[in-house]
Design an enzyme around this catalytic site. Structure first.
Site, PDB file in Angstrom:
ATOM      1  N   TYR A   1      29.426  95.382  -7.203  1.00 37.54           N
ATOM      2  CA  TYR A   1      31.035  95.621  -7.505  1.00 37.54           C
ATOM      3  C   TYR A   1      31.216  96.958  -7.906  1.00 37.54           C
ATOM      4  CZ  TYR A   1      31.026  90.440  -7.388  1.00 37.54           C
ATOM      5  OH  TYR A   1      30.876  89.130  -6.979  1.00 37.54           O
TER       6      TYR A   1
ATOM      7  N   LEU B   1      41.437  80.534  -6.154  1.00 38.48           N
ATOM      8  CA  LEU B   1      42.774  80.582  -6.135  1.00 38.48           C
ATOM      9  C   LEU B   1      42.911  80.994  -4.518  1.00 38.48           C
ATOM     10  CD1 LEU B   1      44.338  81.928  -9.344  1.00 38.48           C
ATOM     11  CD2 LEU B   1      44.205  79.860  -8.435  1.00 38.48           C
TER      12      LEU B   1
ATOM     13  N   PHE C   1      45.807  83.639  -2.373  1.00 37.64           N
ATOM     14  CA  PHE C   1      46.603  83.094  -1.152  1.00 37.64           C
ATOM     15  C   PHE C   1      47.222  81.631  -1.824  1.00 37.64           C
ATOM     16  CE2 PHE C   1      48.121  80.634   2.190  1.00 37.64           C
ATOM     17  CZ  PHE C   1      48.532  81.807   3.011  1.00 37.64           C
TER      18      PHE C   1
END
Length: 337
Positions: free
Chosen positions: A64, A214, A218
């Site tokens: 990341y 989630l 969206f």
């Protein structure tokens, strides 16, 4: 690790009594890349607020931001102290700066070097939960697991996790050293783990950590068009956000929003409450870099879905309801191995 007395906890796995964590974790990926421009000041404020609320399970990975995300967590450690949080990080995906294309590396020597590099970036002497981020199909799972077992024996990692694997791989990995947590995508629009993986986790007493609960935002009901996304937001290339699929998937959100209206809560809270209701051994890690969304997610623990509510959602949003694949072909590397 300490958890706010007002915030519930859950236990992952059974190794040494299991790993006690906050019932909701925080996915930190978007603080570094993939979801638009990063803002370290904003992210640090959100991380601190998470700890204040009692959300102490922080999920990161070496890929990341190519190390940026772990360095961000190291700043939090400096400010708040190591014992204020439970750190989960991952290894196994190798990318070049600015590129989404990846290679998977599970070589034992790399397992060790990746662990040492993460420890250095995090500025800590231990990783609470160290995941194989993706399993490389060209190497027996026993090889990286053997090296991870050595790292546990040395105290450099406390628990072993694995991501996005099928039942056979999970059983083989667990036979080398007990797995504490399996992390895979799981939400109302991604139900893959229900095809045997969740049952296997329970058979082996392995905790389950759903990412993207989630639906990459969206299912919050806040999105009506991809035009609102930043130019570098990876969802612009995501199959489920593609023209046609996006519009068809709005039907899923309609059902979630209707129930949210009846419950006097938000669609995001219903979507998270659904995941939380799938078992006490499940700890979702919704990601956000903004305090208002963090606080909204935390309040999902106050939402109770009845048996009738759950049956209704299963009927209206059954497995396979989403249009489009979970990832592009590149993103599917190492998924469901």
């Amino acid at each position: 690790m300490p958890i706010s007395q007002s915030f519930p906890s859950r236990t992952l796995g059974s190794v040494n009594g299991g790993l006690q964590v906050s019932a909701l974790g925080l996915g930190c990926m978007g603080m570094s890349e993939f979801y638009g421009a990063r803002d370290d000041t904003q992210s640090m404020e959100t991380l601190n607020r998470a700890l204040d609320l009692g959300i102490s399970l922080l999920d990161t990975a070496d890929t990341y931001g190519l190390g940026h995300n772990e360095k961000l967590i190291s700043r939090l450690i400096t400010e708040r102290g190591r014992d204020a949080m439970t750190i989960a990080t991952k290894f196994g995906i190798q990318r070049e700066k600015g590129l989404y294309a990846r290679d998977l590396n599970n070589d034992p020597a790399y397992v060790r070097s990746a662990c040492e590099a993460s420890l250095k970036r995090l500025g800590t002497d231990r990783i609470d939960l160290f995941y194989i981020h993706r399993v490389a199909a060209n190497r027996p799972i026993e090889e990286p697991m053997g090296e991870l077992a050595k790292l546990v024996a040395e105290g450099k990692i406390l628990h072993i996790g694995i991501c996005e694997v099928g039942t056979e791989t999970l059983r083989r990995a667990h036979a080398v050293h007990p797995i504490t947590a399996l992390q895979s995508e799981y939400s109302l629009w991604t139900r893959d783990p229900e095809d045997g993986v969740l049952a296997m986790c329970r058979e082996l007493a392995i905790g389950f950590v759903p990412y993207s609960p989630l639906g990459r935002g969206f299912l919050t009901g806040q999105m009506t068009t991809t035009d609102d996304l930043d130019d570098d937001d990876f969802r612009r290339a995501h199959p489920r956000f593609a023209e046609g699929n996006f519009q068809n998937n709005l039907a899923i959100v309609t059902h979630v929003k209707q129930l949210a209206k009846e419950k006097d809560c938000t669609a995001a809270q219903v979507a998270l409450a659904w995941v939380l209701a799938q078992g006490k051994d499940i700890v979702p890690i919704p990601g956000t870099k903004r305090i208002p969304y963090l606080e909204e997610n935390a309040r999902a623990l106050d939402v109770t879905l009845t048996t009738a509510d759950l049956e209704r959602l299963d009927r209206l949003v059954p497995s396979g309801a989403a249009h489009g694949e979970r990832y592009t072909a590149e993103g599917m590397k190492g998924v469901n191995v």
